[in-house]
Design a protein around this motif. Structure first.
Motif, mmCIF file in Angstrom:
data_model
loop_
_atom_site.group_PDB
_atom_site.id
_atom_site.type_symbol
_atom_site.label_atom_id
_atom_site.label_comp_id
_atom_site.label_asym_id
_atom_site.label_seq_id
_atom_site.Cartn_x
_atom_site.Cartn_y
_atom_site.Cartn_z
ATOM 1 N N LYS A 166 0.568 -1.126 0.010
ATOM 2 C CA LYS A 166 -0.020 -0.088 0.000
ATOM 3 C C LYS A 166 0.984 1.285 0.001
ATOM 4 C CE LYS A 166 -1.859 -1.443 3.784
ATOM 5 N NZ LYS A 166 -1.107 -2.711 3.844
ATOM 6 N N THR A 168 3.861 1.388 -0.607
ATOM 7 C CA THR A 168 4.777 1.641 -1.743
ATOM 8 C C THR A 168 4.066 2.224 -3.036
ATOM 9 O OG1 THR A 168 5.969 -0.352 -1.124
ATOM 10 C CG2 THR A 168 6.306 0.249 -3.302
ATOM 11 N N GLY A 186 3.338 -4.509 9.072
ATOM 12 C CA GLY A 186 3.213 -3.761 10.175
ATOM 13 C C GLY A 186 3.665 -2.281 10.084
#
Ligand SMILES: Nc1nc2c(ncn2[C@@H]2O[C@H](COP(=O)(O)OP(=O)(O)OP(=O)(O)O)[C@@H](O)[C@H]2O)c(=O)[nH]1
Ligand SMILES: [Mg+2]
Length: 349
Positions: A166, A168, A186
């Protein structure tokens, strides 16, 4: 209170063991993100942000379009059963990320067909699909275009399992590394709003991947388990009863093989040990933890056996990759760490 630009956590200078800590007041990034982004070094362990179960509920409460990011390599782990029920009335666009990890022989069309068929089987409806990859910002313009068409100016909530890609993706849309992205599931710790060319995007913490092998291994082993570049399929021709140990992480036993093959789609840094099935137990006992490495944190394994019926079938182990078995074969037995999802599906490639 300021939020860290990298992970979205509230910045604080009082407790170095808690998230959002920065020794310098007024800095834009917390120490954890700074070290992750510059040294790839994990200071505060993963899963210390907000509760993953509440993320989806919070997204459901937003007036936003949902950009659902799924890692193509770890596709089954990315699926969310009952997604449309959890996000009623939401337009969902799927981004199938990490296209560059899959072999180039897999065409766009074939990938899309695979995705839509799998979604149909799982009863999930989406408004559109975009394939993206890290190389040359593949798919970035298409994502922006799809968001314009579907969202009509609404904010875009970027949602998906931890490690799906996400942050990236958003960095790629900006062409700049603003958000913290790392191999440690995480990384993003809280909702984190950013503006890209006048469009609001909200990066969110990854949803739980509790049934993934990635949660069952030491953080230092992640670099060997997660493929960093295009995977090279590893092909084995099979006769009789055979066994394959993938490090000490999983074992696949195949019986009654004739004119059969097994192709592994895994990180190239994971060793595959092949043997006759009759020798497999002894070898596992002897080499587990030494030659057969890495090993999971929990030593307990679970075994699944099926009769091979589909002609070309993938054996998928969440977080690890998959093996495609083809040809005549009687049974397939998978030994995987307890709690890790194993899926048998029609071959992706
Ligand atoms: N090869 C490749 N790697 C990718 C791609 N997208 C993400 N990655 C890698 O996947 C890992 C996770 O990426 P992130 O962007 O941190 O994933 P995330 O979904 O934001 O993860 P959380 O914040 O933990 O929920 C990083 O090591 C990235 O470099 C891609 O398109 N291609
Ligand atoms: Mg993230």
């Amino acid at each position: 209170m300021m939020r860290c630009r990298g992970c979205g956590a509230l910045l604080q200078s009082t407790d170095r063991t808690k998230i959002g800590y920065t020794p310098k007041e007024g800095s834009e990034y917390c120490q954890r993100c700074f070290r992750l982004m510059h040294y790839d070094d994990l200071t505060v362990s993963m899963k210390t942000g907000i509760d993953p179960d509440s993320v989806i509920q919070r997204i459901a409460g937003l007036d936003a379009v949902v950009l659902w990011v799924v890692d193509l390599f770890d596709f089954e782990a990315g699926m969310i059963p009952g997604l449309n029920r959890k996000l009623p009335d939401k337009d969902i666009l799927m981004v199938a990320a990490k296209r560059d990890i899959l072999p180039e022989t897999l065409s766009h069309e074939k990938t899309a067909r695979f995705v839509f068929e799998r979604l149909r089987e799982l009863g999930i409806q989406i408004k559109g699909l975009i394939l993206t990859g890290k190389l040359q910002n593949m798919g970035a313009e298409e994502v922006k275009e799809a968001v314009r068409m579907t969202g009509k100016g609404k904010p875009v909530a970027v949602m998906g399992r931890a490690n799906a890609g996400k942050s990236t993706l958003l960095n790629n849309l900006m062409n700049e590394n603003v958000l913290a992205a790392s191999r440690y599931p995480g990384t993003t710790l809280d909702f984190n709003e950013i503006n890209i060319d006048g469009q609001v995007y909200i990066d969110t913490p990854g949803l739980e991947i509790e049934h993934s092998l990635l949660m069952e291994v030491k953080e230092e082993d992640l670099k060997d388990i997660l493929p960093a570049s295009t995977i090279k399929p590893q092909v084995y021709q099979l006769r009789g009863d055979q066994s394959f140990a993938i490090g000490g992480l999983a074992r696949i036993d195949l019986t009654g093989c004739d004119k059969a093959s097994c192709v592994f789609y895994l990180s190239g840094r994971l060793p595959i040990h092949r043997s006759k099935l009759t020798a497999a137990d002894d070898l596992w006992q002897k080499h587990y933890g030494s030659l057969f490495r890495p090993v999971p944190l929990e030593k307990e394994f679970r075994t699944f056996t099926i009769h091979k019926e589909m002609d070309k079938m993938d054996i998928v182990i969440d977080g690890l990759g998959w093996a495609c078995v083809h040809g005549q074969m009687k049974t397939v037995t998978v030994h995987a760490p307890k709690g890790v999802n194993v899926t048998f599906r029609k071959a992706m490639l």
